[in-house]
Design a protein around this motif. Structure first.
Motif, PDB file in Angstrom:
ATOM      1  N   TYR A 250      -4.792  -1.373   1.269  1.00 38.60           N
ATOM      2  CA  TYR A 250      -3.381  -1.599   1.546  1.00 38.60           C
ATOM      3  C   TYR A 250      -2.572  -1.453   0.258  1.00 38.60           C
ATOM      4  CZ  TYR A 250      -5.288  -3.807   5.782  1.00 38.60           C
ATOM      5  OH  TYR A 250      -5.957  -4.066   6.948  1.00 38.60           O
ATOM      6  N   LYS A 251      -1.491  -0.703   0.321  1.00 39.93           N
ATOM      7  CA  LYS A 251      -0.664  -0.466  -0.852  1.00 39.93           C
ATOM      8  C   LYS A 251       0.249  -1.650  -1.147  1.00 39.93           C
ATOM      9  CE  LYS A 251      -0.616   4.505   0.132  1.00 39.93           C
ATOM     10  NZ  LYS A 251       0.224   5.661   0.524  1.00 39.93           N
ATOM     11  N   HIS A 255       2.927  -1.861   4.062  1.00 44.45           N
ATOM     12  CA  HIS A 255       1.870  -0.926   4.445  1.00 44.45           C
ATOM     13  C   HIS A 255       0.778  -1.651   5.224  1.00 44.45           C
ATOM     14  CE1 HIS A 255      -1.828   1.576   3.583  1.00 44.45           C
ATOM     15  NE2 HIS A 255      -1.014   2.439   4.175  1.00 44.45           N
ATOM     16  N   CYS A 256       0.432  -2.842   4.773  1.00 45.09           N
ATOM     17  CA  CYS A 256      -0.576  -3.646   5.463  1.00 45.09           C
ATOM     18  C   CYS A 256      -0.116  -3.970   6.879  1.00 45.09           C
ATOM     19  CB  CYS A 256      -0.836  -4.940   4.695  1.00 45.09           C
ATOM     20  SG  CYS A 256      -2.007  -6.055   5.498  1.00 45.09           S
ATOM     21  N   SER A 258       2.079  -2.404   8.762  1.00 47.01           N
ATOM     22  CA  SER A 258       2.135  -1.204   9.600  1.00 47.01           C
ATOM     23  C   SER A 258       0.737  -0.758  10.010  1.00 47.01           C
ATOM     24  CB  SER A 258       2.866  -0.074   8.878  1.00 47.01           C
ATOM     25  OG  SER A 258       2.141   0.349   7.741  1.00 47.01           O
ATOM     26  N   GLN A 259      -0.238  -0.860   9.088  1.00 41.37           N
ATOM     27  CA  GLN A 259      -1.615  -0.488   9.394  1.00 41.37           C
ATOM     28  C   GLN A 259      -2.214  -1.412  10.452  1.00 41.37           C
ATOM     29  OE1 GLN A 259      -1.750   2.724   8.122  1.00 41.37           O
ATOM     30  NE2 GLN A 259      -3.887   2.208   7.763  1.00 41.37           N
TER      31      GLN A 259
END
Length: 303
Positions: A250-251, A255-256, A258-259
């Motif tokens: 995870y960036k 981002h986490c 959305s993933q």
């Protein structure tokens, strides 16, 4: 003359003696630590629930079944993994989070000449984010220990291991979502509690005391759980990236999130949600009731 009077009132309200500072932050830290000690097993289960089926959709194990599995395979002691850093964090983070709220609110009141709900929300958000930024390493240490029942290292040795193997910046993994969560938690928790007390004393027969604190803290705990559960889950995932090979790279917090939404669905953001509620609701109630009582004993005004 009026300015002198206002200044005198301000000094009377916000003394700067050493005892005032100790009482103000000490009552907050002790109350949070006591509530944390009581509800810690639920925090361990919450972290385990949040790490279920990473990157996958599927049926999730409930809190009751998971707790039975954990106790059977790892022993009852496993429910108290990470208790030392949790209590340390509670005293530091809790003392700052609750302790900074009133001074911040007081400054906002002077700046904006208002005591409305927005001032309370802003004050809570500021105090929560500052407290988390300063104490994030202890939170990283706590969740690492909670996920590793086999470790024989103590908290200090574990902290040194993280810093030596992953770099000192690893101690601030997940700090942004943690700050966002703490800001949202403190804003929703303290602002709701503060405002609930005001509304209840105005529209009901409740007066300052145990029953008012009980009802207001219960409302506060329920609201803050619903608002912060997704942020709590994202924070946990980021802090455990190095420990879990199943966790993706995870960036950042967005981002986490959305993933998780793409691979695990909306329910993924609420993994461990019931455990969060089961822990946070009573913890909020215990914290505020105990804090109010300690403040009374210390000669401080109610929150």
């Amino acid at each position: 003359m009026a300015a002198d009077s206002a200044s005198a009132d301000g000094k009377q309200k916000w003394g700067v003696s050493a005892s005032d500072v100790v009482y103000h932050f000490g009552t907050s830290g002790i109350s949070v630590a006591a509530a944390t000690g009581i509800t810690h097993p639920l925090d361990v289960l919450k972290v385990r629930l949040q790490m279920q089926l990473v990157g996958q959709r599927g049926p999730l194990i409930g809190m009751g079944k998971l707790s039975a599995q954990v106790v059977k395979s790892e022993g009852l002691r496993s429910l108290y993994l990470g208790l030392t850093p949790a209590l340390t964090r509670s005293v530091l983070y809790g003392g700052l989070r609750l302790g900074l709220y009133e001074p911040t609110k007081y400054v906002c009141e002077l700046a904006f000449e208002s005591t409305n709900i927005l001032v309370k929300i802003a004050s809570g958000a500021f105090s929560g984010s500052v407290a988390t930024a300063l104490t994030n390493p202890v939170e990283v240490l706590k969740v690492r220990i909670q996920m590793n029942a086999r470790t024989t290292r103590g908290p200090v040795q574990e902290l040194q291991k993280i810093a030596s193997e992953e770099g000192i910046t690893a101690l601030w993994k997940g700090v942004r979502p943690a700050m966002a969560r703490a800001a949202t938690l403190t804003a929703s928790q303290l602002a709701t509690y503060d405002e609930s007390k005001r509304v209840l004393t105005r529209w009901t027969s409740l007066e300052e005391g145990f029953y008012l604190h009980l009802v207001s803290s219960t409302i506060s705990g329920s609201v803050s759980t619903m608002v912060t559960a997704p942020m709590d889950m994202v924070k946990t995932r980021l802090m455990l990236q190095q420990e879990s090979k199943t966790v993706g790279s995870y960036k950042n917090g967005l981002h986490c999130a959305s993933q998780v939404l793409q691979t695990e669905g909306l329910q993924g953001l609420y993994k461990g949600g019931f455990a969060i509620f089961a822990r946070l609701a009573p913890q909020t109630t215990i914290t505020f009731i105990l804090c109010e009582k300690l403040r009374e004993l210390a000669g401080l005004k109610a929150i």
